[in-house]
Enzyme design. Structure first.
Site, PDB file in Angstrom:
ATOM      1  CE  LYS A  67      -3.837  -1.594   2.626  1.00 17.70           C
ATOM      2  NZ  LYS A  67      -5.038  -1.466   1.738  1.00 17.70           N
ATOM      3  NE  ARG A 107     -10.989  -9.993  -1.152  1.00 16.92           N
ATOM      4  CZ  ARG A 107     -11.604  -9.275  -2.274  1.00 16.92           C
ATOM      5  NH1 ARG A 107     -11.644  -9.691  -3.181  1.00 16.92           N
ATOM      6  NH2 ARG A 107     -11.443  -7.637  -1.833  1.00 16.92           N
TER       7      ARG A 107
HETATM    8  N1  BES Z   1      -7.946  -3.375   4.724  1.00 19.63           N
HETATM    9  C1  BES Z   1      -8.177  -3.153   3.374  1.00 19.63           C
HETATM   10  C2  BES Z   1      -9.453  -2.470   3.302  1.00 19.63           C
HETATM   11  C3  BES Z   1      -9.485  -1.101   3.779  1.00 19.63           C
HETATM   12  C4  BES Z   1      -9.473   0.118   2.959  1.00 19.63           C
HETATM   13  C5  BES Z   1      -9.747  -0.801   5.127  1.00 19.63           C
HETATM   14  C6  BES Z   1      -9.839   1.485   3.433  1.00 19.63           C
HETATM   15  C7  BES Z   1      -9.926   0.561   5.561  1.00 19.63           C
HETATM   16  C8  BES Z   1     -10.018   1.620   4.692  1.00 19.63           C
HETATM   17  C9  BES Z   1      -8.264  -4.364   2.411  1.00 19.63           C
HETATM   18  O1  BES Z   1      -7.538  -5.166   3.088  1.00 19.63           O
HETATM   19  C10 BES Z   1      -7.852  -4.090   1.096  1.00 19.63           C
HETATM   20  O2  BES Z   1      -6.795  -3.501   1.224  1.00 19.63           O
HETATM   21  N2  BES Z   1      -8.632  -4.118   0.346  1.00 19.63           N
HETATM   22  C11 BES Z   1      -8.121  -3.786  -1.144  1.00 19.63           C
HETATM   23  C12 BES Z   1      -8.909  -4.835  -1.935  1.00 19.63           C
HETATM   24  C13 BES Z   1      -8.215  -5.018  -3.239  1.00 19.63           C
HETATM   25  C14 BES Z   1      -6.834  -5.376  -3.541  1.00 19.63           C
HETATM   26  C15 BES Z   1      -9.192  -6.031  -4.161  1.00 19.63           C
HETATM   27  C16 BES Z   1      -8.705  -2.596  -1.621  1.00 19.63           C
HETATM   28  O3  BES Z   1      -9.996  -2.304  -1.126  1.00 19.63           O
HETATM   29  O4  BES Z   1      -8.289  -1.798  -2.448  1.00 19.63           O
HETATM   30 ZN    ZN Z   2      -5.422  -5.347   2.287  1.00 19.14          ZN
END
Ligand code: BES
Ligand code: ZN
Ligand code: ZN
Length: 474
Positions: free
Chosen positions: A253, A328
């Site tokens: 990230k 997930r």
């Molecule tokens: N923990 C994140 C989601 C998240 C985003 C939580 C903003 C709190 C605030 C999750 O694990 C994630 O990174 N999801 C990705 C999924 C994608 C790679 C399919 C996302 O939402 O970008």
């Molecule tokens: Zn994530």
């Protein structure tokens, strides 16, 4: 924690808060002529509250304008937050709440939730913590059960906030399990913690894959509250995402407004712990089980990589196309475990997708699920009652098609659009019972103070679930 106490009469120098119903107000004998005049004017001016000048103590009149219902309750909670700020500015330590309208519970709720601060790491002498410590409820002995229940609800919400606000340097997966054990002892529920050896032996492949890059082992936490008078034969199971920190893994990230607040990625697990902590103290006659898969999603020599194929707890093979879609994977193993419990209903809470935030912002959590309409309806009613709004998205199969893999049973990555739905479709694959999924990515963490939810963890869904569970009791 703001403490709630009962009092039969106010002392002459107590700070006071009164509630006055605007509609039809002419005068109230407990106020002077001049005060009654001021109240009538404030009502006409649609003011939220009025400060009376009484020399040595503060006297605030909160004015109720709307009809009874969720909108007015929420208005009064947010006015409660303003009253708390006023009292703290005046360095008050206690306040007497004159309870002449049932909305005093909403007012106290807003006041107490707003008084929360996470100050464990504050050391500067210039930092002045809130002075307010006690609300005295005057003349409502008969409502003691409601007041002490509200105290438990607020305390459980603040506890969930604490768990979220702790940084990952402290709140590792191991520490999170320790916190659960402490809470279980305090409130009276069982906590069973599976260590890495047990998780490996059980072949919980989702949890193990996400944990691969970490120096700290994962845990799988099973919390159980089973009173003798439980009305439900089959348990209600609550599952919480316990990613104590989400770097994204090798699909790293960016820092700003993304990784920088990813200590909140265990907020789902904080809901589960907060709710068990509440229901055990409230002695609700319900059998409830909480499940939390916990690990960080770190980056390291052994990290799982995009393109890897992993075998989940239920035997499904998953092609990992993005290591940041880790929630997930850990949840799927917990959802599969839940099948063994023959549940009446499973509800999971997860900061799962940025897509949920993009879809609806911070104003509501995204809800999807296979539970029947009546159960969903009850959940919506609770969501307005406590003002933790939900919006339902459809579980259409089109979104499952996005998860097709050319080499494994499925991938962990859908398209960007409607990503909260493809994520839920992934989870659905691991369920065989009535289920609701609540994506709290947008609601679990505040980036600035907002009415009675201060900056940081909000504890969202604790109040929602307690209300929902209370309504399940016959
Ligand atoms: N923990 C994140 C989601 C998240 C985003 C939580 C903003 C709190 C605030 C999750 O694990 C994630 O990174 N999801 C990705 C999924 C994608 C790679 C399919 C996302 O939402 O970008
Ligand atoms: Zn994530
Ligand atoms: Zn995550």
């Amino acid at each position: 924690m703001l403490e709630f106490k009962l009092k039969s009469k106010r002392n002459s120098n107590d700070n006071t808060v009164h509630l006055v119903v605007g509609k039809g107000f002419k005068k109230d004998e407990s106020f002077s002529l001049a005060e009654n005049k001021a109240i009538v004017k404030a009502i006409a001016d649609k003011r939220e509250y009025l400060m009376l000048n009484n020399g040595d103590f503060m006297s605030v009149i909160v004015l109720i304008h709307g009809e009874q219902g969720w909108k007015t309750s929420e208005k009064i909670r947010s006015v409660g937050a303003k009253i708390t700020a006023l009292l703290n500015e005046a360095k008050s330590e206690s306040v007497a709440l004159m309870t002449n309208d049932m909305l005093f519970l909403s007012l106290a709720e807003g006041m107490a939730l707003a008084n929360y601060q996470f100050i464990k790491y504050k050391q500067s002498k210039d930092f002045k913590p809130n002075t307010l410590k006690t609300i005295h409820f005057v003349g409502v002995k008969a409502l003691e059960p409601q007041i002490s229940a509200l105290q438990i609800v607020v305390e459980s919400t603040c506890l969930a906030r604490d768990l979220v606000n702790e940084p990952q340097s402290f709140m590792t997966a191991l520490q999170l399990s320790e916190e659960f054990k402490t809470l279980g002892k305090k409130a009276g529920f069982k906590v069973d913690v599976w260590n890495e050896a047990k998780i490996s032996a059980q072949k919980m492949g989702g949890i193990l894959a996400v944990n691969k890059g970490s120096k700290i082992p994962p845990t799988f936490n099973i919390m159980e509250y089973k009173p003798k008078n439980a009305q439900n034969k089959q348990p209600i199971v609550l599952v919480g995402k316990g990613i104590v920190y989400d770097t994204g893994g090798l699909s790293l990230k960016p820092t700003t407004q993304s990784m920088d607040f990813m200590k909140c990625d265990m907020a789902g697990s904080a809901v589960v712990a907060g709710v068990l902590y509440a229901v055990a103290q409230l002695n609700l006659p319900l059998h409830i089980i909480g499940l939390v898969p916990a690990t960080d999603n770190w980056i390291g020599e052994d990290s799982y990589a995009p393109g890897d194929v992993i075998t989940m707890y239920d035997g499904t093979t998953v092609e990992v196309l993005n290591t940041d879609a880790e929630g997930r994977l850990v949840l799927a193993d917990a959802l599969h475990y839940a099948k063994k419990l023959k549940p009446q209903l499973v509800i999971d809470f997860a900061t799962l997708t940025g897509a949920a935030v993009r879809a609806i912002g911070p104003y509501a959590s995204a809800m999807l699920g296979t539970a029947d309409d009546q159960t969903k309806q009850k959940m919506f009613e609770s969501s307005y009652a406590v003002f933790e709004r939900l919006i339902e998205f459809p579980l259409w199969d089109d979104y499952a098609d996005e998860l097709k893999s050319s080499i494994a049973d499925m991938t962990n990555l859908g398209k960007g659009e409607g990503g909260q739905i493809s994520a839920a479709k992934f989870l659905e694959h691991f369920t065989d019972y009535p289920w609701m999924h609540i994506d709290i990515a947008g609601t679990a963490f505040n980036h600035a103070n907002k009415t009675y939810n201060p900056i940081g963890g909000t504890g969202v869904c604790v109040r929602l679930m307690i209300d929902f569970l209370q309504k399940q009791i016959k």
